[in-house]
Every structure is written in C-alpha cells, then in structure tokens.
Write a protein that holds these residues in place. Structure first.
Motif, short mmCIF file in Angstrom:
data_model
loop_
_atom_site.label_atom_id
_atom_site.label_comp_id
_atom_site.label_asym_id
_atom_site.label_seq_id
_atom_site.Cartn_x
_atom_site.Cartn_y
_atom_site.Cartn_z
N ALA A 145 -57.05 -12.34 -27.57
CA ALA A 145 -55.95 -12.64 -28.49
C ALA A 145 -56.10 -11.86 -29.79
CB ALA A 145 -55.89 -14.15 -28.77
N GLY A 146 -57.20 -12.07 -30.49
CA GLY A 146 -57.43 -11.37 -31.75
C GLY A 146 -58.87 -11.54 -32.18
N PHE A 147 -59.36 -10.60 -32.98
CA PHE A 147 -60.74 -10.63 -33.45
C PHE A 147 -60.81 -11.13 -34.89
CE2 PHE A 147 -61.32 -6.75 -30.52
CZ PHE A 147 -61.53 -7.57 -29.42
N ILE A 174 -52.57 -17.34 -33.61
CA ILE A 174 -53.49 -16.56 -32.78
C ILE A 174 -54.86 -17.24 -32.75
CG2 ILE A 174 -54.66 -14.33 -32.50
CD1 ILE A 174 -52.28 -13.05 -33.97
N ALA A 175 -55.43 -17.35 -31.56
CA ALA A 175 -56.75 -17.95 -31.38
C ALA A 175 -57.82 -16.86 -31.49
CB ALA A 175 -56.84 -18.67 -30.03
N PRO A 266 -47.46 -18.77 -29.40
CA PRO A 266 -48.91 -18.80 -29.65
C PRO A 266 -49.70 -17.94 -28.68
CG PRO A 266 -47.99 -21.01 -29.76
CD PRO A 266 -46.91 -20.13 -29.21
N MET A 267 -50.68 -17.21 -29.22
CA MET A 267 -51.57 -16.42 -28.39
C MET A 267 -52.87 -17.22 -28.21
SD MET A 267 -50.88 -12.58 -29.93
CE MET A 267 -51.75 -11.75 -28.59
N ASN A 268 -52.84 -18.11 -27.25
CA ASN A 268 -54.01 -18.94 -26.96
C ASN A 268 -53.98 -19.37 -25.50
OD1 ASN A 268 -52.02 -20.84 -26.91
ND2 ASN A 268 -52.91 -22.19 -28.45
N ALA A 269 -55.04 -20.01 -25.05
CA ALA A 269 -55.14 -20.48 -23.67
C ALA A 269 -56.30 -21.45 -23.58
CB ALA A 269 -55.36 -19.29 -22.72
#
Length: 323
Positions: A145-147, A174-175, A266-269
C-alpha cells in the motif's frame, strides 16, 4: 540460499538486502552503477552490473542463483517510462529467470491494482501479476500500500520547514508499513513452501488519511501545518495536457496515479492470515505513531543541539568584543 535482489538500492530493496544478509543469505545485487551501490558491497553483498531493460545483461546475474527478489521500479527522476521499466523490464527479468531454470520469484505489486486499469502503473502491476501466474514459476506476489519512509518528505519535512503540505481529493486512507518490516515477510517467504504461487497483502493494521497524519505530525512536532489542497480536476487537466508532449509522458503517467491517491477507496486489507502463514510476530511490526514519534524526537533533539551550539557561539563573540 543465494538470492538475486533487483532494485537493491531502492527504499525497499536495500532493506531486503540488509535483512537477508543478517539472516546469513548469500546476496547478489543487480545494479546499473556500482558507485551508487557501494554501501551494499560494504554490507557484504555481491554487486553485478546489469539492467532489466537490457536483457543481454541478465544471464550472468542469474548464474548459480536460487531465487529472485524483484524490487525494481521506475524512479521519479528516471528518463525511462513506467512501461519500459515496470512492464518490459519485468518481462525481460521473468523470461531470463525461466531460461536460467530458477523457480523462485518474488514480485511486489500494489493493492487494488486490478481496479485502476486507466492508471498506467496500476494496470502494469496487475498485468505483471497475471504474467507471473502463467509463467510456471514458484512466485510469491506481495501487494503493498505505502511505505512509512515516504511520509517524511511528504509530511514531516514540510511541516518542520513551514512549507505547504499538499493533499488532494478525498485523500485515500493508506495502511503504511515500514520497509524494514516488509523485508521480514519477504525473507520468511523464501523458506516457506506454502507461499509458492500465492498472493499476499503486506500492510499496516490501520489505514491513515492524510488529515490524520497531518494532525499526528502537528502534535509530535509542536508545529502547525500549512495545508494546500489540489483539486482532482486540476490534476486530471495536467495529466491530459502533459500527454500532448512526448517528453512529458512519464510525468503524465505519474499524475495518473493521483486518481488512486485521491480516489477515497482505502488501500488496506486484512492481515491476520498473512501473519500466521508468513510466521511474523505482529508485535514486532512498527506502528505508524511510533515511527513518526521516533523521527520527530530525533529531529527536535538535533534542532535543540544546533540552537544551543549557536547560542554558545554568540556568547563567545559578545565576550571577545569587550576584551
């Protein structure tokens, strides 16, 4: 086990190299410039010159290698396009891996890539996933997702320097995850056969919006952020405008990614199953609050030390004036 790390000088790649060496792996790094990668050699990695965009340079790098960890991606400052590096370059590397009779291959994609076919990088990541799934290799795909490292130039430094923090659209939550922690999942995967031909999300337990990160940075730094908002319509216009000129196509492709960041999805899981299968302890994973707190504590301490040193110099100058 001997692994080839591609993209070893990048934010993620260098952490994979470091963690692999710490766990007694033999590590070879494919690099275009040995001078810029000298720190990897100092760590204990072997360097070999090559370029995934030049397939003839790949066979020597793959000789006597047991697994390939592909962390390469187009740099913002690169003269090469996303398509050249993230698609054709990856196809070259995957095909060279097949020809070298190496079965193990690790690739990094982006979560939700399938849902953004009009965004070049997302579409290319998804197409590469499909290409790997049909390759016959024992692949493991990690969807990121992101750093956390990216939050420092995006939020931390501008706030400390009283510069604008730019946000756009609905500001997708973002997670984020620390690249050092991502490396733990990667190295563990190499030793777990059940990760072959599998896809896993790798991300933090909580998705953060830009506004939440700004408020956290304000609290930790004691400074108020100057927030500037960019309408998504303006970004779309700029993308369309830059596509008129060949030399700005790469910029246009990067502007297209704003559709993902500003889209609001949302960029998560869920990660529970991933922690179990990859045998990683959740308690060992960095929390975003702790990461930023450590950064601001270190920076603010340095600022105080500089201020104290400057104060001492001023006092010495005043003292010498009256002598």
């Amino acid at each position: 086990m001997k692994i080839l790390v591609v993209g070893a000088t990048g934010t993620l790649g260098r952490q994979i190299v470091r963690h692999a060496l710490d766990n007694d792996y033999e590590v070879r790094c494919l690099v275009r410039n040995t001078g810029k990668a000298s720190f990897l050699k100092e760590w204990g990695a072997e360097l070999i010159v090559g370029d995934i965009c030049k397939p003839e340079t790949l066979p020597p790098a793959l000789k006597e290698v047991d697994a390939v960890v592909d962390a390469a991606t187009t740099r913002a400052t690169s003269s090469l396009s996303i398509k050249q590096v993230d698609w054709q370059g990856k196809v070259n590397l995957i095909q060279a891996t097949q020809e070298a009779d190496i079965k193990r291959y690790i690739f990094f994609s982006i979560v939700n890539a399938k849902e953004f076919e009009n965004v070049p990088l997302m579409n290319i990541k998804y197409c590469t996933e499909l290409f790997l799934q049909e390759s016959g290799l024992d692949y493991t795909i990690f969807q990121l997702a992101g750093f956390m490292q990216g939050l420092i130039p995006q939020y931390g430094i501008p706030i400390l320097d009283n510069q604008p923090v730019w946000v756009s659209g609905e500001n997708t939550p973002i997670a984020y995850m620390n690249t050092q922690d991502v490396a733990k999942f990667v190295i563990n995967a190499l030793e777990i056969p059940e990760t072959n031909k599998q896809t896993f999300p790798i991300m933090g337990d909580r998705a953060w919006s830009g506004e939440e990160i700004i408020r956290l940075c304000e609290r930790l730094s004691g400074k108020e952020a100057k927030v500037s908002r960019i309408p998504i319509g303006l970004l779309r216009f700029l993308r369309g405008f830059t596509r008129w000129f060949g030399w700005t196509l790469n910029a246009s492709d990067r502007l297209a990614f704003a559709e993902v960041i500003a889209g609001g999805k949302p960029m998560n899981a869920p990660m529970d199953d991933v922690y179990e299968k990859l045998q990683v302890d959740r308690d060992d994973i960095t929390k975003l609050e702790d990461y930023l707190e450590e950064y601001f504590t270190r920076i603010m301490k340095k600022v105080r030390e500089i201020d104290l040193e400057q104060s001492k110099k001023k006092k010495k100058k005043k003292g010498s004036f009256f002598k």
